[in-house]
Design a protein around this motif. Structure first.
Motif, PDB file in Angstrom:
ATOM      1  N   LEU A 123      23.793 -38.828 -16.779  1.00 55.27           N
ATOM      2  CA  LEU A 123      22.781 -39.001 -15.747  1.00 55.27           C
ATOM      3  C   LEU A 123      23.451 -39.033 -14.378  1.00 55.27           C
ATOM      4  O   LEU A 123      24.540 -39.581 -14.222  1.00 55.27           O
ATOM      5  CB  LEU A 123      22.021 -40.305 -15.974  1.00 55.27           C
ATOM      6  N   SER A 124      22.788 -38.476 -13.397  1.00 57.57           N
ATOM      7  CA  SER A 124      23.334 -38.493 -12.044  1.00 57.57           C
ATOM      8  C   SER A 124      23.112 -39.866 -11.414  1.00 57.57           C
ATOM      9  O   SER A 124      22.309 -40.670 -11.888  1.00 57.57           O
ATOM     10  CB  SER A 124      22.669 -37.409 -11.199  1.00 57.57           C
ATOM     11  N   LYS A 125      23.836 -40.110 -10.339  1.00 54.04           N
ATOM     12  CA  LYS A 125      23.675 -41.382  -9.625  1.00 54.04           C
ATOM     13  C   LYS A 125      22.258 -41.532  -9.094  1.00 54.04           C
ATOM     14  O   LYS A 125      21.710 -42.627  -9.061  1.00 54.04           O
ATOM     15  CB  LYS A 125      24.666 -41.470  -8.466  1.00 54.04           C
ATOM     16  N   LYS A 126      21.675 -40.420  -8.693  1.00 58.40           N
ATOM     17  CA  LYS A 126      20.316 -40.436  -8.155  1.00 58.40           C
ATOM     18  C   LYS A 126      19.311 -40.887  -9.220  1.00 58.40           C
ATOM     19  O   LYS A 126      18.429 -41.698  -8.950  1.00 58.40           O
ATOM     20  CB  LYS A 126      19.974 -39.039  -7.645  1.00 58.40           C
ATOM     21  N   THR A 127      19.469 -40.392 -10.437  1.00 63.26           N
ATOM     22  CA  THR A 127      18.572 -40.765 -11.533  1.00 63.26           C
ATOM     23  C   THR A 127      18.762 -42.224 -11.924  1.00 63.26           C
ATOM     24  O   THR A 127      17.792 -42.940 -12.179  1.00 63.26           O
ATOM     25  CB  THR A 127      18.817 -39.849 -12.742  1.00 63.26           C
ATOM     26  N   ILE A 128      20.010 -42.670 -11.959  1.00 61.67           N
ATOM     27  CA  ILE A 128      20.289 -44.071 -12.296  1.00 61.67           C
ATOM     28  C   ILE A 128      19.677 -44.993 -11.250  1.00 61.67           C
ATOM     29  O   ILE A 128      19.060 -46.010 -11.586  1.00 61.67           O
ATOM     30  CB  ILE A 128      21.802 -44.299 -12.438  1.00 61.67           C
ATOM     31  N   ARG A 129      19.825 -44.642  -9.971  1.00 63.77           N
ATOM     32  CA  ARG A 129      19.227 -45.459  -8.905  1.00 63.77           C
ATOM     33  C   ARG A 129      17.712 -45.480  -9.003  1.00 63.77           C
ATOM     34  O   ARG A 129      17.083 -46.513  -8.772  1.00 63.77           O
ATOM     35  CB  ARG A 129      19.637 -44.936  -7.545  1.00 63.77           C
ATOM     36  N   LEU A 130      17.127 -44.343  -9.357  1.00 62.47           N
ATOM     37  CA  LEU A 130      15.676 -44.263  -9.485  1.00 62.47           C
ATOM     38  C   LEU A 130      15.178 -45.209 -10.575  1.00 62.47           C
ATOM     39  O   LEU A 130      14.294 -46.033 -10.346  1.00 62.47           O
ATOM     40  CB  LEU A 130      15.248 -42.830  -9.787  1.00 62.47           C
ATOM     41  N   TYR A 131      15.752 -45.110 -11.767  1.00 66.06           N
ATOM     42  CA  TYR A 131      15.293 -45.939 -12.875  1.00 66.06           C
ATOM     43  C   TYR A 131      15.625 -47.414 -12.669  1.00 66.06           C
ATOM     44  O   TYR A 131      14.815 -48.289 -12.981  1.00 66.06           O
ATOM     45  CB  TYR A 131      15.861 -45.445 -14.203  1.00 66.06           C
ATOM     46  N   LEU A 132      16.802 -47.700 -12.128  1.00 66.04           N
ATOM     47  CA  LEU A 132      17.156 -49.092 -11.858  1.00 66.04           C
ATOM     48  C   LEU A 132      16.242 -49.678 -10.789  1.00 66.04           C
ATOM     49  O   LEU A 132      15.803 -50.829 -10.892  1.00 66.04           O
ATOM     50  CB  LEU A 132      18.622 -49.192 -11.433  1.00 66.04           C
ATOM     51  N   GLY A 133      15.926 -48.887  -9.777  1.00 67.44           N
ATOM     52  CA  GLY A 133      15.002 -49.346  -8.736  1.00 67.44           C
ATOM     53  C   GLY A 133      13.625 -49.630  -9.291  1.00 67.44           C
ATOM     54  O   GLY A 133      12.999 -50.641  -8.955  1.00 67.44           O
ATOM     55  N   LEU A 134      13.130 -48.757 -10.177  1.00 64.35           N
ATOM     56  CA  LEU A 134      11.813 -48.988 -10.776  1.00 64.35           C
ATOM     57  C   LEU A 134      11.798 -50.237 -11.646  1.00 64.35           C
ATOM     58  O   LEU A 134      10.836 -51.017 -11.621  1.00 64.35           O
ATOM     59  CB  LEU A 134      11.390 -47.763 -11.591  1.00 64.35           C
ATOM     60  N   VAL A 135      12.865 -50.445 -12.403  1.00 63.56           N
ATOM     61  CA  VAL A 135      12.944 -51.643 -13.256  1.00 63.56           C
ATOM     62  C   VAL A 135      12.987 -52.905 -12.397  1.00 63.56           C
ATOM     63  O   VAL A 135      12.296 -53.897 -12.690  1.00 63.56           O
ATOM     64  CB  VAL A 135      14.169 -51.563 -14.192  1.00 63.56           C
TER      65      VAL A 135
END
Length: 90
Positions: free
Chosen positions: A3-15
């Motif tokens: 996973l890219s950093k952008k995707t990880i930030r997106l999902y972590l931000g949503l959680v």
């Protein structure tokens, strides 16, 4: 699959937004508390210092989630060296 950093930030931000929002709502309403002297509902009870601290922590988690979500929506800057031959389409 990585996973890219952008995707990880997106999902972590949503959680974090979900956890912080739910935690803030629960700490604000305090459904476990009862104050028959003041009011019959739990929302009329005064908050203790521990409740205020936990509410502040939940709001901070919510704010960090929003920051991560904003960071994930920023465009990625690519250098000309990374583009390679596709950067010269003149």
């Amino acid at each position: 699959m990585s996973l890219s950093k952008k995707t990880i930030r997106l999902y972590l931000g949503l959680v974090l937004i979900c956890a912080g929002g739910l935690g803030s709502g629960v700490m604000f309403l305090q459904p476990w508390r009862s104050c028959p002297d003041i009011d019959d509902s739990s929302a009329g009870c005064p908050a203790t210092s521990q409740d205020s601290t936990l509410l502040g922590f939940a709001l901070a988690v919510f704010a960090v989630g929003i920051v991560l979500l904003i960071m994930s929506s920023r465009p990625v800057k690519v250098s000309p060296d990374e583009i390679g031959q596709f950067g010269k389409l003149d």
